[in-house]
Write a protein that holds these residues in place. Sequence first.
Motif, PDB file in Angstrom:
ATOM      1  N   PHE A 236       8.234 -15.088   3.064  1.00  0.00           N
ATOM      2  CA  PHE A 236       9.438 -15.530   3.207  1.00  0.00           C
ATOM      3  C   PHE A 236      10.713 -14.397   2.684  1.00  0.00           C
ATOM      4  CE2 PHE A 236       6.486 -18.639   2.343  1.00  0.00           C
ATOM      5  CZ  PHE A 236       6.979 -19.961   3.347  1.00  0.00           C
ATOM      6  N   VAL A 237      11.341 -14.165   3.441  1.00  0.00           N
ATOM      7  CA  VAL A 237      12.288 -12.963   3.613  1.00  0.00           C
ATOM      8  C   VAL A 237      13.998 -13.463   3.361  1.00  0.00           C
ATOM      9  CG1 VAL A 237      13.090 -10.786   4.192  1.00  0.00           C
ATOM     10  CG2 VAL A 237      10.682 -11.444   4.388  1.00  0.00           C
ATOM     11  N   SER A 238      14.596 -13.137   2.362  1.00  0.00           N
ATOM     12  CA  SER A 238      16.143 -13.525   2.198  1.00  0.00           C
ATOM     13  C   SER A 238      16.627 -13.031   3.338  1.00  0.00           C
ATOM     14  CB  SER A 238      16.451 -13.467   0.957  1.00  0.00           C
ATOM     15  OG  SER A 238      16.865 -11.862   0.794  1.00  0.00           O
ATOM     16  N   GLY A 239      17.645 -13.999   3.731  1.00  0.00           N
ATOM     17  CA  GLY A 239      18.597 -13.410   4.914  1.00  0.00           C
ATOM     18  C   GLY A 239      19.769 -12.859   4.559  1.00  0.00           C
ATOM     19  N   GLY A 240      19.926 -12.773   3.219  1.00  0.00           N
ATOM     20  CA  GLY A 240      21.292 -12.067   2.763  1.00  0.00           C
ATOM     21  C   GLY A 240      22.520 -12.602   3.119  1.00  0.00           C
ATOM     22  N   PHE A 241      23.297 -11.948   3.755  1.00  0.00           N
ATOM     23  CA  PHE A 241      24.638 -12.560   4.306  1.00  0.00           C
ATOM     24  C   PHE A 241      24.623 -13.598   5.344  1.00  0.00           C
ATOM     25  CE2 PHE A 241      24.303  -7.885   5.938  1.00  0.00           C
ATOM     26  CZ  PHE A 241      23.719  -8.431   7.180  1.00  0.00           C
ATOM     27  N   SER A 242      23.189 -13.690   6.110  1.00  0.00           N
ATOM     28  CA  SER A 242      23.141 -14.785   6.839  1.00  0.00           C
ATOM     29  C   SER A 242      23.273 -16.059   5.995  1.00  0.00           C
ATOM     30  CB  SER A 242      21.851 -14.625   7.791  1.00  0.00           C
ATOM     31  OG  SER A 242      20.714 -15.018   6.917  1.00  0.00           O
ATOM     32  N   GLY A 243      22.775 -16.176   4.994  1.00  0.00           N
ATOM     33  CA  GLY A 243      22.706 -17.232   4.210  1.00  0.00           C
ATOM     34  C   GLY A 243      21.530 -18.158   4.277  1.00  0.00           C
ATOM     35  N   GLN A 244      20.426 -17.640   5.210  1.00  0.00           N
ATOM     36  CA  GLN A 244      19.337 -18.396   5.261  1.00  0.00           C
ATOM     37  C   GLN A 244      18.123 -17.688   4.973  1.00  0.00           C
ATOM     38  OE1 GLN A 244      20.987 -20.610   6.423  1.00  0.00           O
ATOM     39  NE2 GLN A 244      21.602 -20.939   8.278  1.00  0.00           N
ATOM     40  N   LEU A 245      16.861 -18.132   5.147  1.00  0.00           N
ATOM     41  CA  LEU A 245      15.589 -17.535   4.601  1.00  0.00           C
ATOM     42  C   LEU A 245      14.908 -17.456   5.920  1.00  0.00           C
ATOM     43  CD1 LEU A 245      13.617 -17.082   2.541  1.00  0.00           C
ATOM     44  CD2 LEU A 245      13.217 -19.635   2.146  1.00  0.00           C
ATOM     45  N   ALA A 246      14.164 -16.340   6.148  1.00  0.00           N
ATOM     46  CA  ALA A 246      13.314 -16.073   7.434  1.00  0.00           C
ATOM     47  C   ALA A 246      11.927 -16.022   7.137  1.00  0.00           C
ATOM     48  CB  ALA A 246      13.830 -14.893   7.881  1.00  0.00           C
ATOM     49  N   VAL A 247      11.019 -16.616   8.039  1.00  0.00           N
ATOM     50  CA  VAL A 247       9.523 -16.778   7.619  1.00  0.00           C
ATOM     51  C   VAL A 247       8.881 -15.972   8.669  1.00  0.00           C
ATOM     52  CG1 VAL A 247       7.636 -18.232   7.553  1.00  0.00           C
ATOM     53  CG2 VAL A 247      10.022 -19.278   7.044  1.00  0.00           C
ATOM     54  N   TYR A 248       8.258 -15.034   8.044  1.00  0.00           N
ATOM     55  CA  TYR A 248       7.542 -13.791   8.709  1.00  0.00           C
ATOM     56  C   TYR A 248       5.955 -14.026   8.412  1.00  0.00           C
ATOM     57  CZ  TYR A 248      12.087 -11.580   9.660  1.00  0.00           C
ATOM     58  OH  TYR A 248      13.242 -11.251  10.128  1.00  0.00           O
ATOM     59  N   GLY A 249       5.092 -13.542   9.550  1.00  0.00           N
ATOM     60  CA  GLY A 249       3.724 -13.329   9.589  1.00  0.00           C
ATOM     61  C   GLY A 249       3.517 -11.920   9.005  1.00  0.00           C
ATOM     62  N   LEU A 250       2.514 -11.897   8.176  1.00  0.00           N
ATOM     63  CA  LEU A 250       1.979 -10.553   7.861  1.00  0.00           C
ATOM     64  C   LEU A 250       0.306 -10.684   7.962  1.00  0.00           C
ATOM     65  CD1 LEU A 250       3.591  -9.810   4.148  1.00  0.00           C
ATOM     66  CD2 LEU A 250       4.443  -8.931   6.528  1.00  0.00           C
ATOM     67  N   PRO A 251      -0.086  -9.537   8.689  1.00  0.00           N
ATOM     68  CA  PRO A 251       0.502  -8.315   8.915  1.00  0.00           C
ATOM     69  C   PRO A 251       1.338  -8.011  10.033  1.00  0.00           C
ATOM     70  CG  PRO A 251      -1.786  -8.073   9.386  1.00  0.00           C
ATOM     71  CD  PRO A 251      -1.532  -9.726   8.987  1.00  0.00           C
ATOM     72  N   SER A 252       1.466  -8.992  10.936  1.00  0.00           N
ATOM     73  CA  SER A 252       2.015  -8.924  12.187  1.00  0.00           C
ATOM     74  C   SER A 252       3.576  -8.450  12.377  1.00  0.00           C
ATOM     75  CB  SER A 252       1.598  -9.867  13.185  1.00  0.00           C
ATOM     76  OG  SER A 252       2.561 -11.090  12.799  1.00  0.00           O
ATOM     77  N   GLY A 253       4.230  -9.037  11.188  1.00  0.00           N
ATOM     78  CA  GLY A 253       5.846  -8.756  11.291  1.00  0.00           C
ATOM     79  C   GLY A 253       6.419  -9.833  12.255  1.00  0.00           C
ATOM     80  N   ARG A 254       5.720 -10.635  12.551  1.00  0.00           N
ATOM     81  CA  ARG A 254       6.213 -11.689  13.652  1.00  0.00           C
ATOM     82  C   ARG A 254       7.235 -12.565  13.032  1.00  0.00           C
ATOM     83  NH1 ARG A 254       0.851 -13.651  16.806  1.00  0.00           N
ATOM     84  NH2 ARG A 254       0.519 -14.068  14.636  1.00  0.00           N
ATOM     85  N   LEU A 255       8.209 -12.962  13.577  1.00  0.00           N
ATOM     86  CA  LEU A 255       9.322 -13.900  12.942  1.00  0.00           C
ATOM     87  C   LEU A 255       8.898 -15.333  13.635  1.00  0.00           C
ATOM     88  CD1 LEU A 255      11.881 -14.675  11.458  1.00  0.00           C
ATOM     89  CD2 LEU A 255      12.878 -14.009  13.443  1.00  0.00           C
ATOM     90  N   PHE A 256       8.502 -16.235  12.527  1.00  0.00           N
ATOM     91  CA  PHE A 256       8.123 -17.495  12.873  1.00  0.00           C
ATOM     92  C   PHE A 256       9.227 -18.474  12.899  1.00  0.00           C
ATOM     93  CE2 PHE A 256       3.770 -16.437  10.960  1.00  0.00           C
ATOM     94  CZ  PHE A 256       3.339 -15.882  11.952  1.00  0.00           C
ATOM     95  N   LYS A 257      10.155 -18.431  11.888  1.00  0.00           N
ATOM     96  CA  LYS A 257      11.383 -19.499  11.660  1.00  0.00           C
ATOM     97  C   LYS A 257      12.300 -18.922  10.978  1.00  0.00           C
ATOM     98  CE  LYS A 257      11.611 -24.320  10.846  1.00  0.00           C
ATOM     99  NZ  LYS A 257      11.023 -25.448  10.286  1.00  0.00           N
ATOM    100  N   VAL A 258      13.516 -19.291  11.301  1.00  0.00           N
ATOM    101  CA  VAL A 258      14.672 -19.237  10.407  1.00  0.00           C
ATOM    102  C   VAL A 258      14.956 -20.443   9.748  1.00  0.00           C
ATOM    103  CG1 VAL A 258      16.990 -18.402  10.103  1.00  0.00           C
ATOM    104  CG2 VAL A 258      15.516 -17.224  11.655  1.00  0.00           C
ATOM    105  N   ILE A 259      14.957 -20.579   8.465  1.00  0.00           N
ATOM    106  CA  ILE A 259      15.138 -21.665   7.724  1.00  0.00           C
ATOM    107  C   ILE A 259      16.637 -21.886   7.401  1.00  0.00           C
ATOM    108  CG2 ILE A 259      14.601 -23.418   5.728  1.00  0.00           C
ATOM    109  CD1 ILE A 259      11.911 -22.002   5.679  1.00  0.00           C
TER     110      ILE A 259
END
Length: 659
Positions: free
Chosen positions: A55-78
């Motif tokens: 769960f990686v913070s989106g900083g100035f987007s104001g959102q929270l991004a969900v990535y898979g590890l180890p692939s680095g694939r973006l699953f969702k922007v919450i």
Amino acid sequence: MKTMIKSIIAILTLSVVMISCVDTNQKSTKKGALSSKAAERVYVAPGEHDEFYAFVSGGFSGQLAVYGLPSGRLFKVIPVFSVDAEKAYGFNEETKPMLNTSHGFIPWDDSHHPDISQTAGELDGRWVFINGNNTPRIAKIDLTTFETTEIIEVPNSAGNHSSSFVTENTEYVVAGTRFSVPFPQRDMPIDEYKGNFKGALTFISVDPEDGGMDIKFQLMMPGFDYDLSHPGRGKSHGWFFFTTYNTEEANSLLEVNASQNDKDFIAAINWKKIEEYVNNGGGEKVPTRYAHNVYDEHTHSATSTIKKEVLIVNPSDVPGAIYFMPTPKSPHGCDVDPSGEYIVGSGKLAAELTIHSFSKMLKAIEEKKFDGDAYGIPILQYEATLAGSVKQPGLGPLHTEFDGKGNAYTTFFISSEVVKWKLGTWEVIDRKPTYYSVGHLMIPGGNSRKPFGKYVLAMNKITKDRYLPTGPEVTQSAQLYDITGEKMELLLDFPTIGEPHYAAGIPAEIIAKNSKKIYKLEDNKHPYAVKTEAEAKVVRNGNEVHIYLTMIRSHFAPDNIEGIQVGDKVYFHVTNLEQDYDVPHGVSMIGAQTSELLIMPGQTETFIWYPKQVGVWPFYCTDFCSALHQEMQGYIRVSPKGSSVPIKFTLDGDAVDVE
């Protein structure tokens, strides 16, 4: 002193120039920077799943991004603090209250530090908490739905930065102010900052059953800047630690004036002692205004309540609860190892990493080894709490995480590297470059008693030559390192949304088994829900028209509506009748001054349409749902204001007259 500070600033400037001079035109090679073996280790085959959620913070987007590890694939922007057109968050009537504050509707924030709920110091995967830095707020994301379900505004605060970190049983989420402000807020000269501005440290209680948040108390501290924080654990459970800078209490040109002191502080807070004081009636309730926004999963709707008081605790009223540990110099990160014994302070302008000992701190308190006080708060002797220091670790230390095997990993912003060092001996074991200017790093579970020490994720501020150029700005980047061996190994880098600050990682198996597949129609308590097509209808109430619309593959009910007039206020209350996993439907109306609705199976959402032109206007499904997705559409006839055309609609091809 000012000459020395100017030299430090020159070094900082030079580091940026050096990075700027990287050859952005360098050609890629067939082999690239990584070997094929590294690529194989991050490859997740089609149909297989990643091992971790990040769960990686989106900083100035104001959102929270969900990535898979180890692939680095973006699953969702919450969507959390910012409106989101894809999911209608902040656009539909149900979620608009989530973005309410004492300042009104605020559709953006600066999201920084996510943290995952814990039980007995181990990640339990129930909720993620994250802070809004600009308009001070703390949000809770339910990990059964990956949706934001609660946001609480933090009063008497500004720059809500040392947040949102949880105690080891999720008793509290903290929200520490970065910018001290007058308390109470008032019109006063800024140059009278010293002694008049205060820094609020807010302790937000969390209900162990449903995660409901409530401000338990605010600790009104001296007017320093409170940068980052972490809870004690194990032997130090019951304490919280906050880095401070600007102990000079400067209010202008802080890059010089807030860097005069050789040492700032880590504030050690005995929250158990303060909690006992509060539970016995201590503290003072003071008037204020802040919003508390809660999303109800059953009504699929949020409500916003303005609270009007908060409990304030003055440090002088709880002697023995708060101490300052001197820490060089302008410390940023404040990190506690899994045992709870070591507190690492990362001084941005320090030549060494400083590690305090919790046991030594308690001994120093018992033996009253103080070097005076700051506003009545005892300052412990530096040597009395010092466990050790890492010598010549790098330039510009920021953050530290732990692998659970006795090792620590620290980011160095200026020298652009991650450095691995040994707890207890303080020796540097390994260092690896990052590309470039790394800020935070994350080991899954690294902020808990039980880290999952397989990977470290570094979050970089500058990428320059890592990606194809996209105008003046290039995406920020995360880099994944394997840390299972003595030496770290770079495996992957991937672009990130916004500017990531911190991340929280957890094994997927902890969360995936609890993930909600659908919203059950029988549990839908939305006041405008319709649970069968037969219940679909259109109702006029003066100049308001309420359309109770259903959607299922591949049609709307009703699909043709007449009797709408220019000047009406038309509510689309739309229920997705699907009860099959991963079959959302979207809906949008031409001329609607809002986003689409993207409605999950069994859910109801609402948007408002203001018809302004006579004619026949289409609406349609925006989310591809079947082979006949294109056929999923309808029409609305708009007549002049005052027209005698009655409300009329079609259900299953049959006309229904209302008037």
